[in-house]
Design a protein around this motif. Structure first.
Motif, short mmCIF file in Angstrom:
data_model
loop_
_atom_site.label_atom_id
_atom_site.label_comp_id
_atom_site.label_asym_id
_atom_site.label_seq_id
_atom_site.Cartn_x
_atom_site.Cartn_y
_atom_site.Cartn_z
N SER A 14 -5.08 -35.42 -16.47
CA SER A 14 -3.54 -35.66 -16.52
C SER A 14 -3.43 -36.08 -15.03
N ALA A 15 -3.79 -35.45 -13.81
CA ALA A 15 -3.31 -35.95 -12.74
C ALA A 15 -4.17 -37.59 -12.31
N VAL A 16 -5.10 -37.59 -13.03
CA VAL A 16 -6.03 -39.06 -12.85
C VAL A 16 -5.14 -39.81 -13.67
N SER A 17 -4.58 -39.68 -14.81
CA SER A 17 -3.76 -40.57 -15.53
C SER A 17 -2.53 -41.17 -15.08
N LYS A 18 -1.93 -40.03 -14.44
CA LYS A 18 -0.52 -40.45 -13.60
C LYS A 18 -0.95 -41.21 -12.47
N ALA A 19 -2.01 -40.80 -11.62
CA ALA A 19 -2.23 -41.80 -10.71
C ALA A 19 -2.34 -43.01 -10.89
N GLU A 20 -3.18 -43.18 -11.94
CA GLU A 20 -3.51 -44.51 -12.24
C GLU A 20 -2.29 -45.47 -12.69
N ASP A 21 -1.43 -44.59 -13.51
CA ASP A 21 0.08 -45.20 -13.91
C ASP A 21 0.80 -45.74 -12.55
N ALA A 22 0.77 -44.94 -11.66
CA ALA A 22 1.44 -44.99 -10.49
C ALA A 22 0.84 -46.07 -9.53
#
Length: 271
Positions: free
Chosen positions: A218-226
């Protein structure tokens, strides 16, 4: 006490300390080489080798016992002494258990000047998981023991141990670290990603690896979105900047044309 006298005592003290340190270094048993795997999976077979030299540099330890201890389980030690000058093996003994004492080290009794210690066993369980400080176990703690009880520690070697779950979770959290760092470098708002990362680490420390992996992903996904949001904002800002520059150019061109026409009208009226 005058300054020169004080300075002289200070100089003597420094020399004494350096001399003591030099003697301590010169008289220590040397770890000549190590073949120690950096990590091992819990319950898997594990073998390490440590070779010692300079066995009699300390004049107080011309006859001594080598003690070994390990946190490996189902352990067998093999201790071999060699005369490196001739290449001859002097002695070889095996010991079972998590500790051993080998006493056939005597400068006068034999020509051995090198000891090879091999320890074989299975990797122990991890008692406490910690992502921040990689989990380790003692492979071999070797100590020089003199008759009468005095001793010198020679070396302590450690290795990382893991389970399938902890290794996968650690890799997932590491990927999340990289993704957050990359997004932050791009100017992204990584607060949400960081929160998921912190939760992943907390789950890891509890030994809840499936949850740790889920939060790390989830952290990876949110970082990519950011990172994407930051890139989009940057593109939008560039378009606005280019658009503003274009408007300025148009105004300048329009103003120039208007001025030129005004000049022509003035010339026509004068004519």
């Amino acid at each position: 006490m005058n300054w020169s006298h004080s300075s002289r005592w200070t100089t003597l003290a420094v020399v004494a300390i350096l001399a003591f340190a030099a003697v301590g270094t010169a008289t220590a048993v040397e770890v000549a080489s190590e073949d120690v795997p950096a990590e091992g999976q819990v319950d898997a077979d594990y073998t390490a080798t440590v070779t010692l030299g300079e066995l009699y540099q300390n004049p107080d330890y011309t006859s001594w016992t080598l003690r070994g201890e390990t946190e490996l389980e189902d352990v067998t030690w093999t201790v071999t002494t060699t005369d490196t000058d001739t290449g001859n093996q002097i002695d070889s003994q095996s010991f079972d258990g998590q500790s051993f004492n080998y006493s056939n080290i005597d400068a006068e009794a034999n020509d051995a000047n090198q000891i090879t210690v091999e320890v074989t066993g299975t990797v122990p369980d991890v008692e406490n998981f910690s992502y921040a400080e990689e989990e380790t176990f003692v492979v071999a703690e070797l100590t020089q023991v003199r008759e009468g009880g005095t001793s010198n520690e020679i070396s302590t070697t450690t290795a990382h141990h893991y389970t399938d779950g902890s290794k996968e979770a650690r890799q997932a959290i590491s990927s999340a670290e990289d993704a957050i760092e990359q997004a932050e470098s791009a100017g992204g708002d990584v607060a949400a990603a960081q929160e998921s990362y912190d939760t992943a680490v907390a789950f890891y420390n509890e030994g809840s690896f499936d949850n740790a992996i889920s939060q790390a992903e989830s952290a990876v996904s949110k970082a990519e979105d950011a990172e994407k949001a930051a890139a989009s904002a940057q593109s939008r800002n560039q378009l606005l900047m280019y658009g503003g520059a274009a408007i300025v150019v148009l105004l300048l061109v329009g103003g120039g044309i208007y001025w030129y026409r005004q000049q022509q009208d003035d010339y026509s009226r004068l004519g």
